[in-house]
Enzyme design. Structure first.
Site, PDB file in Angstrom:
ATOM      1  N   LYS A   1       8.769  -8.400   6.027  1.00 21.59           N
ATOM      2  CA  LYS A   1       8.118  -7.685   7.156  1.00 21.59           C
ATOM      3  C   LYS A   1       7.989  -8.445   8.560  1.00 21.59           C
ATOM      4  CE  LYS A   1       4.740  -5.404   4.042  1.00 21.59           C
ATOM      5  NZ  LYS A   1       3.299  -4.950   3.924  1.00 21.59           N
TER       6      LYS A   1
ATOM      7  N   ASP B   1       3.617  -6.236  -2.285  1.00 18.85           N
ATOM      8  CA  ASP B   1       2.905  -5.211  -1.499  1.00 18.85           C
ATOM      9  C   ASP B   1       3.657  -3.661  -1.759  1.00 18.85           C
ATOM     10  OD1 ASP B   1       0.655  -4.123   0.387  1.00 18.85           O
ATOM     11  OD2 ASP B   1       2.662  -3.452   1.617  1.00 18.85           O
TER      12      ASP B   1
ATOM     13  N   ASP C   1      -2.701 -11.483   2.186  1.00 15.16           N
ATOM     14  CA  ASP C   1      -3.247 -10.819   3.259  1.00 15.16           C
ATOM     15  C   ASP C   1      -4.407  -9.696   2.933  1.00 15.16           C
ATOM     16  OD1 ASP C   1      -1.439  -9.380   1.768  1.00 15.16           O
ATOM     17  OD2 ASP C   1      -0.677  -8.421   3.907  1.00 15.16           O
ATOM     18  N   HIS C   2      -4.838  -9.498   1.795  1.00 11.92           N
ATOM     19  CA  HIS C   2      -5.538  -8.612   1.166  1.00 11.92           C
ATOM     20  C   HIS C   2      -5.398  -8.371  -0.304  1.00 11.92           C
ATOM     21  CE1 HIS C   2      -2.216  -5.770   1.169  1.00 11.92           C
ATOM     22  NE2 HIS C   2      -1.951  -6.000   2.466  1.00 11.92           N
TER      23      HIS C   2
ATOM     24  N   ASP D   1       1.743 -10.710  -0.345  1.00 12.29           N
ATOM     25  CA  ASP D   1       1.228  -9.683   0.077  1.00 12.29           C
ATOM     26  C   ASP D   1       0.544  -8.822  -0.870  1.00 12.29           C
ATOM     27  OD1 ASP D   1       1.006  -7.058   1.682  1.00 12.29           O
ATOM     28  OD2 ASP D   1       2.536  -7.844   3.079  1.00 12.29           O
TER      29      ASP D   1
ATOM     30  N   ARG E   1       5.725  -8.418  10.782  1.00 13.66           N
ATOM     31  CA  ARG E   1       4.492  -8.811  11.021  1.00 13.66           C
ATOM     32  C   ARG E   1       4.054  -9.812  10.130  1.00 13.66           C
ATOM     33  NH1 ARG E   1       3.910  -3.673   9.327  1.00 13.66           N
ATOM     34  NH2 ARG E   1       2.927  -2.967   7.296  1.00 13.66           N
TER      35      ARG E   1
ATOM     36  N   THR F   1      -2.371  -5.640   6.366  1.00 17.95           N
ATOM     37  CA  THR F   1      -1.330  -6.914   6.512  1.00 17.95           C
ATOM     38  C   THR F   1      -1.332  -7.536   7.767  1.00 17.95           C
ATOM     39  OG1 THR F   1       0.066  -5.778   4.989  1.00 17.95           O
ATOM     40  CG2 THR F   1       1.148  -7.340   6.349  1.00 17.95           C
TER      41      THR F   1
ATOM     42  N   HIS G   1      -5.101  -0.194   0.158  1.00 19.00           N
ATOM     43  CA  HIS G   1      -5.964  -1.150   0.308  1.00 19.00           C
ATOM     44  C   HIS G   1      -6.509  -0.892   1.680  1.00 19.00           C
ATOM     45  CE1 HIS G   1      -2.679  -3.070   2.694  1.00 19.00           C
ATOM     46  NE2 HIS G   1      -2.088  -2.779   1.719  1.00 19.00           N
TER      47      HIS G   1
HETATM   48 ZN    ZN Z   1      -0.072  -6.653   3.247  1.00 21.80          ZN
HETATM   49 ZN    ZN Z   2      -0.058  -2.740   1.798  1.00 25.35          ZN
END
Ligand code: ZN
Ligand code: ZN
Ligand code: ZN
Length: 548
Positions: free
Chosen positions: A158, A302, A349-350, A35, A160, A76, A485
């Site tokens: 997380k 993250d 994821d980014h 992440d 998700r 995310t 982000h």
């Molecule tokens: Zn993320």
């Molecule tokens: Zn984040």
């Protein structure tokens, strides 16, 4: 003679026949999402990584150096949905982590599901599922192709990060409950936790990891790849007085009274790697010839990135420790599944922006957009021309949702109304452009920011006006510390792609442009799995080098 020619033709055909008849499939695919991982971490920290973590994948696998997200927003939920489905929010429908639902007129989370409850928490309560994800993904297609025999499990801190990669009917998806320190699931998946998760929770690892101090893995003086530990751009962790090592985890936990800070330490990654190993053992993954899928999303990168920014000592330490966790996980896979019998891919994821204030202090244009004052000035401007009314229904994820009921009642020309709003918005410093949802829905963009917005735009879920900021700017409640982000700029879109395992060339570096949606189509074509129903990425041809 004739017979000889025939035999020669037959022989020439053989290798091809053999090749197509025997696609070597891995016993297990491990899909890893780190992440918020920027690609530069691989380069900056390379000299300090072990030989068997990130570097094993870089050395013995395929390295896509020019892999990008091809849509906005880079969050995310959309990231995890896109990696595994090979498509973008316009198709899979996960347009953000949370968004304003036009249908029910309130904010929802991407994994909200009001029909399910928590399993494994002390007090049950609301819980989560993938029902908002509208297309299939790699997990679903593997399950369908094998009459459900493929074992699929998703794990993450997380919800998700565990739920979206796991698809719609995995064997399980497990995420962290920061009240109890346990991993939990929801009634969408099962009525009770399986024995191996109960046994895992009994080990009380969250308590163990939140005891003692978080010190740097190597002497801090060796962390020359990151900025000073004490600097004005970092948020303080828990109740610490300064954003500096060592962090007193026992004190932070006692103050919190729960495990909310574990994800904000590198040990949030370690506990997920521990759970991944338990899943492999507990679900007997990679034990037979049916390809299984384990999805592992590491979230602490993250949380730590948001607090401290990409140049912090804390982020360097987090990645050096994650490298160790990965090396351990790969060694476990060698042992349990067998070297050469599994495939790993790793991406993010980014990525993430530099702290804007850090850039400002270096004379680089950057800044903070404050939503509330902008909203009130826009409303004032609109009221001057159109009078008082509830013109705006919601503002979420840099999108404005207009109140269509009011606009219809007052018979207002919506296009003109939006033009008026856009001209007011463009007077603000930091707002680069504003696009209309109607254009996203009716035109076809093939490149640039319009295309990225369009691939992130879902007509039923997205807003009426889409704001784009100048590079280095973001909308914030962040103040001058920490970062985030979400944009379509390189600092948010450029992520690593490492693929390693069956049929994947070793030591292959690619600088060709790769989209995040290309990863799963590549695996599907490599291992003869049906493409997810909404996938629109293209296979990465260079990965098929070995097979020609
Ligand atoms: Zn993320
Ligand atoms: Zn984040
Ligand atoms: Zn620091």
């Amino acid at each position: 003679m004739k017979r000889l020619i025939l035999m020669a033709v037959f022989a020439a055909c053989l290798p091809f026949k053999e090749l197509t008849a025997q696609v070597e499939k891995p016993k297990l695919i491990v899909g890893i999402v780190v992440d918020q991982m920027r690609i530069d971490y691989l380069y900056r920290f390379e000299d300090k990584f072990s030989d068997n973590g990130f570097k094993r994948l870089m050395r013995d696998g395929f390295f896509g150096r020019n892999t990008h997200y091809n849509y906005v927003p880079t969050y995310t939920g959309p990231g995890h949905a896109s990696v595994f489905s090979g498509t973008t929010p316009s198709v899979h429908g996960i347009i953000a982590n949370d968004w304003y639902s036009k249908a029910i007129k309130k904010k929802i989370n991407c994994v909200d599901d009001s029909t399910v409850t928590a399993v494994g928490n002390a007090n049950g309560g609301k819980s989560y599922s993938p029902i908002n994800m509208l297309s299939t993904n790699l997990a679903d297609e593997l399950k369908i192709a094998t009459q459900g025999e493929a074992v699929v499990v998703g794990v993450s801190i997380k919800n998700r990060g565990a739920i979206l990669p796991g698809g719609h009917f995995p064997n399980g998806a497990y995420w962290f409950d920061d009240k109890t320190g346990n991993f939990v699931t929801s009634t969408y998946y099962k009525k009770q936790l399986p024995g191996w998760v109960i046994a895992f929770n009994k080990r009380k690892l969250a308590r163990e990891y939140m005891t003692g101090q978080w010190e740097t893995l190597l002497p801090i003086a060796q962390y020359t790849e990151s900025g000073p530990d004490d600097n004005p751009y970092e948020v303080k962790l828990g109740n610490s007085k300064q954003p500096v090592f060592p962090y007193d985890l026992t004190a932070i936990r006692k103050k919190d009274g729960d495990y909310g800070s574990l994800p904000r330490t590198p040990f949030g990654n370690t506990i997920v790697a521990d759970l991944a190993k338990s899943a492999i053992a507990g679900e007997q993954m990679g034990k037979d010839d049916v390809t299984d899928l384990l999805t592992v999303s590491f979230s602490s990168t993250d949380y730590i990135g948001h607090l401290f920014g990409p140049d912090a000592k804390e982020i360097e330490d987090c990645y050096l420790r994650l490298d160790k966790d990965l090396a351990d996980l790969f060694a476990y896979l060698d042992e349990e599944v067998g070297q050469g019998e599994y495939t790993v891919f790793l991406t993010a994821d980014h990525a993430v922006a530099q702290v804007p204030q850090f850039l400002i202090d270096k004379k680089i244009p950057a800044g903070y957009i404050k939503q509330k004052p902008i909203e009130s000035i826009v409303i004032r401007g609109i009221e001057e021309k159109y009078g008082k009314a509830d013109w705006i229904e919601s503002v979420s994820n840099d999108q404005i949702f207009l109140n269509h009921r009011v606009l219809n009642e007052k018979k207002i020309n919506k296009n003109e109304f939006m033009d008026d709003m856009i001209s007011i918005l463009l007077t603000f410093q930091g707002i680069k452009n504003v696009f209309k949802g109607t254009d996203m829905n009716t035109r076809e963009y093939s490149k640039g920011i319009r295309s990225r917005l369009q691939l992130g735009y879902n007509v039923k879920r997205s807003g009426d006006l889409l704001l784009v900021y100048e590079p280095g700017w973001f909308q914030t409640g962040y103040g001058k510390t920490g970062t985030t982000h979400g944009s379509g700029y390189n600092y948010d879109t450029h992520v690593p792609l490492l693929m390693y395992g069956k049929g994947i060339p070793a030591g292959y570096n690619s600088v060709k442009p790769i989209s995040i949606t290309d990863i799963v189509p590549t695996l599907c074509l490599l291992y003869e799995i049906n493409l997810p129903n909404g996938a629109n990425g293209q296979p990465i041809e260079e990965v098929f080098q070995n097979n020609q």
